[in-house]
Enzyme design. Structure first.
Site, short mmCIF file in Angstrom:
data_model
loop_
_atom_site.label_atom_id
_atom_site.label_comp_id
_atom_site.label_asym_id
_atom_site.label_seq_id
_atom_site.Cartn_x
_atom_site.Cartn_y
_atom_site.Cartn_z
N ASP A 21 -1.01 -2.54 0.06
CA ASP A 21 -1.94 -1.41 0.11
C ASP A 21 -3.35 -1.94 -0.07
OD1 ASP A 21 0.52 -0.17 0.00
OD2 ASP A 21 -0.16 1.46 -1.29
N LYS A 74 -3.66 5.69 4.11
CA LYS A 74 -3.41 6.27 2.79
C LYS A 74 -4.68 6.93 2.31
CE LYS A 74 -2.21 4.47 -1.82
NZ LYS A 74 -1.76 3.29 -2.56
N LYS A 78 0.24 8.27 3.97
CA LYS A 78 0.58 8.24 2.54
C LYS A 78 -0.50 8.90 1.71
CE LYS A 78 1.38 5.17 -1.40
NZ LYS A 78 1.51 3.79 -1.88
#
Lengths: 802, 318
Positions: free
Chosen positions: B155, B218, B254
């Site tokens: 991430d 995300k 996400k």
């Protein structure tokens, strides 16, 4: 539908991730119906009224067809009983201080809050609309309406000084409208001190429940009475003694018929017609959000009508692709299911949509339908119609729920032309991220409400209404209050059976006039001709009519105007309209002041003309002086138009614009030949209208004198003055489809004819029914009533944020 | 996980004309929560599904191997076995989608999961999480080290300065380099939407991140003042759909930060289903970054099965 299949297990749903039924229990609605033994009557004077020997109609669940209750159909006596109750209650209610009325409305708001579940389940059950929309939007808005109008009642003595409540108001509601339509109208009426009789179509129990809730507050039982019966009882309701105004919402043709039937009757008529809306999607829009706007407009059970969708050609493919993909995700089902977008509206709505779509296909259109829709009858899928030939009958017809008719446009100018090219003028939204373009379209659309980058927002503080065939009746905001007020001191309207007027022949022929002796008029001779397009013209009929002075001797001749001249005058007024509308209020004021100066310079001549007509010298001087003052006063008022509203649920302003009516025809009264003419003219011009005037019949010369100044000062065509036979000219104007409003001051028959004929294009009319008006009094000659009548409101929503 | 996103050439015309109207998106975001709900069996099934989307996360300064170990165990057994049996889904292999930790804890997590004998991927935050204000060189090195330690999902946070100053090419190049440094590991790009200034920037950053080869986009780090919100999600999901329509590549989504209640998680599921369709509701394309959400979901499942509200000690801690 999921409910009809075998119940899937958690294990299965874990794989499919489908939606399930989310039934909202309607046990309390049924329990309430049980309290009436499933037999609903009327609610009058705080009590249930269930007269014997009446027909009854079943109230059915629109989806299952199950009989929920039977509803009595009212007859004339029941209407009379309801009006009598309202009239008795009015004597008390209208005399209360505003603060007491405010308190009562607040109590009603609380009452609704306490019983909201019953209200929303009952409404969703019987109408078939999605319960989400009723629960999350209608009920809070109903409370907000009561609270807003409670505040208006509280401040009434101060804020609305000079106005008084009309009296008993009749409200006629058709079956497809939600109970909110009733709330929009009863709240302002009750707030200002009127009492209401609501005629609902049978088998809509929610208004009855609301009336019961109001009745159970104990005090003032008769202020809200609800009777159920067919629309055909409308004229009977209107002709009851005491009924001052009838407000009708419903279909255009029904409204038109009611307008004709009620012509010349005592009660005033307010119309709010049609439910179609419009959405203009430009290439600079946030397309995905605009598509949500389409969903808000038709496929979310918010509005009762369909949508006309204009898409800029450059983004046509992209928009239709996205729209079709979005339609696939819509869910249609039982209204009482908490997870559907759209419910069903019963067989009538289904058939209407079905018929329209079938016709459209026959006329060459493409149809796209999608969504998760049960295939059984009352459900109708979200429908997109495109490629409809522009000249086909379906293009002209009103688009029904839940249909969207999409058509392309190339430029903003073309979008305006297409959008304004229908007789409907309800609401529209404009989608563009370019502020300049959005405002250009927002100001240019001839509709009552425009949302920029949003659709279907509503708020108690914002006036909502329409123009053209959508009717000129307003609800919400200050405009909603004035619907139920009249200037203090106006005599009450008495029920008068319409005269047996022959509409076919009224004013049809003009009696020929022959030479009748030498003219004795003073020199310089009065101008001769019709003042059209900025100059004096010979009348089409090439004949004249004599004007006599007080002694009955021939004074002079004026031109005999006819249908052709009216046509020319209206055309000239239309040509002048765009220029005059785009003038700043300051420029309009300057011209009105210049005209006032010219009038003052002409004072000696005008005074002697009036004297010749029998007015005393002193009074004549006052009339001329007052006329000049009126021009200046309206010039000054031209500067203060509209205002900005701030509403709760959006950031950004709502503009309350005051827009001109367009081409306004004015038939001036015979009395006060100069003052009445100038008073009406000044108010009309100050608000940006272009006018066609018929001056006083007995003394038209002063008006023609002023035309000489107008020829020099005003743009050509802005003011047109046509002399001639008043009945004949009235007929021509009232039947003219392109005259956008008509004020008539003359006989009772003329008034009746004007009201009857206005049903053609549903132009707003203002008639005096043969009653004289005190033009020299400030209230009647230059009061706010004129300003109110001389323009129409538009609400322009401007949400902001980045 | 699904096929990797290879990315595309940078094409600025995909973002140059975009218009996002904030008030309209706000209304849409509000509506979506009111228009779809699930009840009863549907709710239980949806909640169980939500569990499989969770990136069970711990990102605290005081993380040690013991609490990471506990987290990994919870990831393997997110819902009490007897509850799963009662719903007849005990053989569905319900675990969370991944565990997500700081780079220094990747080894602990990999070890713990290996010991528990399960193949749940370990995700590591990287590139100077959460601010991204370190040198590009160290940020890239951080990715390589985390991958070396066994993280299979990375991430990364983007450099907000590049978005706020409109340096789209530079942003594209940076993410491209992140993608390269990841090697076989999946790249999830955190846009830190709370710090991008406008929804239009959110759309543009989403599009650039996808063009540069992100496998997921995300919403946020969980450390900004504004976390995963529905309006931001609506914009990102629309960008994902546009990218799919242009390239045929399905990119994952996400949301992270601030999603704590079971009810909220259901709203997120229906949001994705409404905007993108049910095919996006798979752990390969949808994740929820959360730490406390799981316990609330377990409580709801407990209530669905037993009809009683659980006491705190009824459910194992994570």
């Amino acid at each position: 539908m999921a409910a009809t299949r075998a119940q899937p297990s958690t294990r299965e749903i874990f794989t499919t991730l489908e939606y399930g039924p989310v039934p909202e229990s309607h046990a309390c609605a049924l329990a309430w119906l049980d309290t009436q033994d499933r037999h609903l009557g009327h609610y009058v004077n705080g009590k249930w009224l269930k007269p014997e020997h009446r027909n009854s109609v079943p109230c059915q669940d629109p989806i299952t067809g199950e009989n929920l209750a039977s509803c009595l159909q009212a007859q004339a006596e029941d209407v009379a009983a309801a009006v009598e109750a309202a009239r008795t209650a009015w004597e008390n209610w209208s005399g209360l201080p505003g603060a007491s009325r405010a308190q009562h409305l607040t109590r009603l708001a609380k009452m609704i809050q306490k019983h909201q579940r019953l209200l929303w389940t009952l409404e969703s059950l019987v109408t078939g609309r999605a319960v989400r929309e009723v629960r999350d939007r209608d009920i809070p808005l109903a409370q907000q309406l009561l609270q807003y109008h409670a505040v208006q009642a509280y401040t009434q003595e101060e804020a609305l000084a000079g106005w008084e409540p009309m009296g008993v108001i009749g409200l006629i509601l058709p079956p497809t409208f939600s109970f909110l339509e009733m709330m929009w109208r009863i709240c302002p009426a009750l707030a200002v001190g009127c009492t209401v009789v609501v005629l609902v179509s049978p088998a809509s129990p929610t208004p009855l429940l609301l009336a019961q809730l109001a009745g159970e507050l104990g005090s003032f039982p008769g202020i809200l009475n609800v009777i159920s019966g067919p629309v055909a009882l409308g004229p009977i309701l209107a002709s009851q003694p005491g009924v001052q105004k009838v407000t009708f919402c419903g279909a255009v043709e029904e409204g038109r018929a009611l307008r004709r039937t009620l012509a010349g009757q005592g009660a005033e008529l307010g119309l709010a017609l049609g439910a179609e809306s419009l959405l203009v999607l430009t290439e600079t829009a946030d397309v995905d959000s605009a598509i949500e706007g389409v969903v808000d407009a038709v496929w979310s059970d918010r509005s009762a009508g369909g949508l006309r969708l204009l898409i800029q050609e450059s983004v046509w493919d992209e928009v239709t692709r996205r729209l079709q993909e979005r339609m696939g995700r819509l869910r249609v089902g039982r209204g009482l299911d908490g997870a559907v977008d759209m419910g069903a509206r019963g067989a009538a709505s289904h058939d209407l949509a079905h018929h329209y779509v079938r016709e459209a296909v026959c006329q060459g259109a493409q149809v796209f339908q999608a969504g998760d829709v049960p295939t059984v009858s009352p459900f109708f899928p979200p429908t997109l119609v495109f490629d409809l030939p522009p000249a086909s009958p379906c293009t002209q017809a009103e688009v029904p729920w839940p249909v969207v008719v999409a058509s392309p446009f190339r430029t903003a100018k073309e979008a305006l032309a297409v959008a304004n090219g229908t007789p409907r003028g309800g609401s529209a939204s404009v989608w563009s991220e370019r502020l300049g373009l959005a405002l250009e379209l927002g100001y240019g659309l001839r509709v009552g409400t425009v949302w920029i980058n949003a659709h279907g927002l509503g708020n108690a503080e914002v006036p909502t209404g329409g123009c053209k065939e959508s009717g000129s009746c307003w609800h919400g905001g200050p405009d909603g209050l004035y619907e139920y007020l009249r200037p203090s001191g106006t005599p009450a309207r008495l029920p008068c059976p319409p005269e047996n007027l022959n509409y076919d022949t009224f004013g049809l022929a003009v009696t020929p006039t022959l030479p009748s002796g030498p003219e004795t008029g003073p020199s310089p001779a009065a101008p001769y001709g019709l003042f059209i397009g900025g100059r004096f013209q010979a009348p089409g009929a090439r004949s004249s009519r004599p004007v006599q002075d007080l002694q009955g001797t021939l004074h002079s001749y004026v031109a005999e105007g006819g249908a052709k001249d009216i046509r020319g005058a209206v055309e000239a007024a239309h040509q002048a309209a765009p220029g005059w509308v785009s003038q700043t209020p300051g420029a309009r004021a300057a011209l009105l002041w210049a005209l006032a100066g010219a009038l003052e310079r002409r004072e000696p001549a005008l005074t002697s003309r009036l004297e010749r007509h029998g007015v005393e010298l002193k009074a004549a001087k006052v009339e001329v002086e007052l006329s000049a003052r009126r021009l200046r006063a309206w010039g000054a008022r031209a500067q203060a138009q509209g205002h900005v509203l701030q509403v709760a649920e959006q950031r950004g302003p709502v503009l309350r614009l005051r827009e001109p009516l367009g081409v306004l025809a004015i038939v001036c009264p015979d009395e006060w030949p100069l003052l009445a003419f100038v008073s009406l003219l000044a108010a009309a011009l100050a608000h940006g209208n272009t006018v066609v005037l018929v001056p006083s019949g007995v003394c038209p010369i002063p008006a023609l004198d002023i035309c000489q100044d107008m020829a020099a000062l005003l743009p050509a065509g802005l003011v047109n003055v046509v002399t001639g036979d008043r009945d004949h000219l009235t007929r021509c104007l009232a039947l003219h489809q392109d005259v956008q409003a008509l004020w008539y001051f003359g006989s009772a028959q003329g008034s009746q004819f004007v009201e009857w004929a206005s049903a053609g294009n549903l132009k707003p009319v203002w008639v005096n029914r043969g009653r004289p008006r005190a033009w020299d009094q400030e209230a009647q000659g230059a009061g706010p009533e004129l300003g109110l009548r001389a323009a129409r409101t538009k609400a322009l929503w401007l949400p902001m944020g980045d | 996980m699904s096929a990797r996103n290879l990315g595309t050439e940078l094409d600025l015309s995909w973002i140059s004309k975009i218009q996002v109207n904030q008030p309209a998106v706000l209304r849409r975001a509000q509506q979506i929560q009111a228009r779809r709900t699930v009840k009863k069996e549907w709710q239980a099934a949806w909640l169980l599904k939500a569990v499989t989307f969770i990136d069970l996360t711990t990102l605290s300064g005081d993380d040690t191997s013991s609490n990471v170990q506990r987290l990994c165990y919870k990831a393997k057994y997110p819902i009490r076995e007897d509850l799963l049996k009662a719903l007849n889904v005990h053989d569905k292999g319900i675990t969370t989608a991944a565990v997500c930790v700081y780079p220094a804890r990747v080894c602990d997590a990999v070890k713990a999961l290996k010991a528990a004998g399960c193949a749940i991927p370990v995700a590591s935050v990287a590139t100077g999480f959460p601010a991204g204000q370190t040198h590009l060189k160290t940020r890239l090195e951080e990715i390589r080290l985390a991958v070396e330690d066994g993280a299979t999902e990375i991430d990364v946070v983007i450099n907000r300065a590049l978005v706020l100053t409109g340096q789209w090419e530079a942003l594209y190049d940076e993410i491209r380099q992140f993608r390269k440094a990841c090697g076989a590991a999946h790249l999830k790009t955190i846009l830190a939407t709370g710090e991008l200034g406008s929804l239009t920037n959110v759309y543009k950053a989403s599009m650039i991140a996808m063009m540069a080869g992100s496998d997921f986009i995300k919403t946020s780090t969980g450390k900004e003042t504004v976390n995963a919100t529905f309006p931001v999600a609506v914009v990102m999901l629309r960008a994902i759909r546009d990218f799919f329509w242009k390239t045929g590549n399905k990119i994952g989504f996400k949301p992270a930060g601030g999603i704590r209640s079971a009810k909220e998680s259901l709203a997120w599921l229906s949001l994705v289903k409404e905007e993108l369709g049910a095919e996006w509701l798979t752990p390969a394309l949808f994740r929820i970054g959360a730490s406390t959400l799981l316990s609330d979901i377990e409580r709801q499942i407990y209530h669905h099965v037993t009809g009683r509200y659980a006491a705190y000690h009824d459910l194992p801690m994570s």
